[in-house]
Design a protein around this motif. Structure first.
Motif, PDB file in Angstrom:
ATOM      1  N   LEU A 103      -4.968  -5.526  -9.930  1.00  0.00           N
ATOM      2  CA  LEU A 103      -4.255  -4.256 -10.018  1.00  0.00           C
ATOM      3  C   LEU A 103      -3.157  -4.159  -8.967  1.00  0.00           C
ATOM      4  CD1 LEU A 103      -7.217  -1.822 -10.675  1.00  0.00           C
ATOM      5  CD2 LEU A 103      -5.495  -2.586 -12.308  1.00  0.00           C
ATOM      6  N   ALA A 104      -3.437  -4.620  -7.746  1.00  0.00           N
ATOM      7  CA  ALA A 104      -2.425  -4.590  -6.688  1.00  0.00           C
ATOM      8  C   ALA A 104      -1.257  -5.509  -7.031  1.00  0.00           C
ATOM      9  CB  ALA A 104      -3.048  -4.989  -5.356  1.00  0.00           C
ATOM     10  N   ASP A 105      -1.552  -6.637  -7.695  1.00  0.00           N
ATOM     11  CA  ASP A 105      -0.482  -7.557  -8.096  1.00  0.00           C
ATOM     12  C   ASP A 105       0.421  -6.934  -9.154  1.00  0.00           C
ATOM     13  OD1 ASP A 105      -1.400  -9.477  -6.344  1.00  0.00           O
ATOM     14  OD2 ASP A 105      -2.472 -10.630  -7.888  1.00  0.00           O
ATOM     15  N   LEU A 106      -0.108  -6.003  -9.943  1.00  0.00           N
ATOM     16  CA  LEU A 106       0.717  -5.337 -10.951  1.00  0.00           C
ATOM     17  C   LEU A 106       1.769  -4.449 -10.304  1.00  0.00           C
ATOM     18  CD1 LEU A 106      -1.999  -4.225 -13.531  1.00  0.00           C
ATOM     19  CD2 LEU A 106      -0.384  -6.129 -13.749  1.00  0.00           C
ATOM     20  N   TYR A 107       1.450  -3.912  -9.117  1.00  0.00           N
ATOM     21  CA  TYR A 107       2.350  -3.015  -8.398  1.00  0.00           C
ATOM     22  C   TYR A 107       2.525  -3.501  -6.963  1.00  0.00           C
ATOM     23  CZ  TYR A 107       1.518   0.123 -12.299  1.00  0.00           C
ATOM     24  OH  TYR A 107       1.435   0.674 -13.544  1.00  0.00           O
ATOM     25  N   PRO A 108       3.282  -4.586  -6.748  1.00  0.00           N
ATOM     26  CA  PRO A 108       3.420  -5.129  -5.390  1.00  0.00           C
ATOM     27  C   PRO A 108       4.040  -4.129  -4.412  1.00  0.00           C
ATOM     28  CG  PRO A 108       4.832  -6.305  -6.942  1.00  0.00           C
ATOM     29  CD  PRO A 108       4.006  -5.342  -7.732  1.00  0.00           C
ATOM     30  N   ASP A 109       4.878  -3.231  -4.910  1.00  0.00           N
ATOM     31  CA  ASP A 109       5.427  -2.169  -4.072  1.00  0.00           C
ATOM     32  C   ASP A 109       4.680  -0.894  -4.430  1.00  0.00           C
ATOM     33  OD1 ASP A 109       6.853  -0.328  -2.641  1.00  0.00           O
ATOM     34  OD2 ASP A 109       8.728  -0.610  -3.712  1.00  0.00           O
ATOM     35  N   ASP A 121       6.047   2.118  -6.328  1.00  0.00           N
ATOM     36  CA  ASP A 121       6.226   2.077  -7.776  1.00  0.00           C
ATOM     37  C   ASP A 121       5.033   2.670  -8.507  1.00  0.00           C
ATOM     38  OD1 ASP A 121       8.624   0.810  -7.375  1.00  0.00           O
ATOM     39  OD2 ASP A 121       7.874  -1.194  -7.861  1.00  0.00           O
ATOM     40  N   ALA A 122       3.860   2.590  -7.891  1.00  0.00           N
ATOM     41  CA  ALA A 122       2.634   3.060  -8.533  1.00  0.00           C
ATOM     42  C   ALA A 122       2.339   4.515  -8.197  1.00  0.00           C
ATOM     43  CB  ALA A 122       1.462   2.183  -8.110  1.00  0.00           C
ATOM     44  N   GLY A 123       3.199   5.129  -7.401  1.00  0.00           N
ATOM     45  CA  GLY A 123       2.970   6.511  -7.012  1.00  0.00           C
ATOM     46  C   GLY A 123       1.879   6.656  -5.968  1.00  0.00           C
ATOM     47  N   LEU A 124       1.585   5.582  -5.236  1.00  0.00           N
ATOM     48  CA  LEU A 124       0.550   5.628  -4.213  1.00  0.00           C
ATOM     49  C   LEU A 124       1.139   6.090  -2.891  1.00  0.00           C
ATOM     50  CD1 LEU A 124      -1.203   2.236  -4.977  1.00  0.00           C
ATOM     51  CD2 LEU A 124      -1.917   4.508  -5.706  1.00  0.00           C
ATOM     52  N   SER A 125       0.316   6.681  -2.072  1.00  0.00           N
ATOM     53  CA  SER A 125       0.781   7.128  -0.757  1.00  0.00           C
ATOM     54  C   SER A 125       1.000   5.920   0.139  1.00  0.00           C
ATOM     55  CB  SER A 125      -0.243   8.070  -0.125  1.00  0.00           C
ATOM     56  OG  SER A 125      -1.351   7.328   0.334  1.00  0.00           O
ATOM     57  N   SER A 126       1.680   6.134   1.228  1.00  0.00           N
ATOM     58  CA  SER A 126       1.935   5.052   2.177  1.00  0.00           C
ATOM     59  C   SER A 126       0.649   4.594   2.854  1.00  0.00           C
ATOM     60  CB  SER A 126       2.950   5.498   3.228  1.00  0.00           C
ATOM     61  OG  SER A 126       2.438   6.600   3.947  1.00  0.00           O
ATOM     62  N   GLU A 127      -0.429   5.368   2.731  1.00  0.00           N
ATOM     63  CA  GLU A 127      -1.697   5.005   3.339  1.00  0.00           C
ATOM     64  C   GLU A 127      -2.605   4.224   2.385  1.00  0.00           C
ATOM     65  OE1 GLU A 127      -3.558   8.350   5.194  1.00  0.00           O
ATOM     66  OE2 GLU A 127      -1.670   9.042   6.017  1.00  0.00           O
ATOM     67  N   ALA A 128      -2.114   3.910   1.193  1.00  0.00           N
ATOM     68  CA  ALA A 128      -2.910   3.142   0.237  1.00  0.00           C
ATOM     69  C   ALA A 128      -3.135   1.738   0.783  1.00  0.00           C
ATOM     70  CB  ALA A 128      -2.186   3.065  -1.103  1.00  0.00           C
ATOM     71  N   PRO A 129      -4.276   1.096   0.443  1.00  0.00           N
ATOM     72  CA  PRO A 129      -4.536  -0.261   0.911  1.00  0.00           C
ATOM     73  C   PRO A 129      -3.426  -1.206   0.479  1.00  0.00           C
ATOM     74  CG  PRO A 129      -6.482   0.661  -0.103  1.00  0.00           C
ATOM     75  CD  PRO A 129      -5.355   1.611  -0.366  1.00  0.00           C
ATOM     76  N   LYS A 130      -3.053  -2.092   1.356  1.00  0.00           N
ATOM     77  CA  LYS A 130      -2.003  -3.067   1.083  1.00  0.00           C
ATOM     78  C   LYS A 130      -2.632  -4.420   0.772  1.00  0.00           C
ATOM     79  CE  LYS A 130       1.377  -0.259   2.327  1.00  0.00           C
ATOM     80  NZ  LYS A 130       1.103   0.991   1.708  1.00  0.00           N
TER      81      LYS A 130
END
Length: 88
Positions: free
Chosen positions: A60-66, A69-78
């Motif tokens: 799932l993270a590979d689908l949205y590398p940035d 783009d996924a609407g996640l907060s800056s605190e989402a796991p990287k």
């Protein structure tokens, strides 16, 4: 469990183990960091349908590398956090 468990919770003022990494459960209901790490690795990296379906977290993270783009907060796991799980 890591502590003496009369029912579900540790006995008040009871002894606890010195090495919590050696136990999956601290008491009758609370997992230790060791258990959480096992679960996190499986959720992030497993390809087994019995563990994750239809995708693991890494996929799932590979689908949205940035993450923006996924609407996640800056605190989402990287991704580097997920890669750390595979290195341990």
């Amino acid at each position: 469990p890591c502590c003496a468990v009369p029912v579900r919770k540790c006995r008040k003022n009871g002894s606890i183990c010195e090495d919590r990494k050696a136990y999956l459960f601290f008491d009758g209901g609370h997992p230790t960091n060791a258990a959480n790490l096992i679960l996190a690795r499986r959720m992030c990296l497993s390809d087994s349908r019995s563990d994750v379906y239809p995708f693991n977290v890494k996929h799932l993270a590979d689908l949205y590398p940035d993450s923006s783009d996924a609407g996640l907060s800056s605190e989402a796991p990287k991704m580097d956090m997920i890669e750390e799980l595979s290195a341990e």
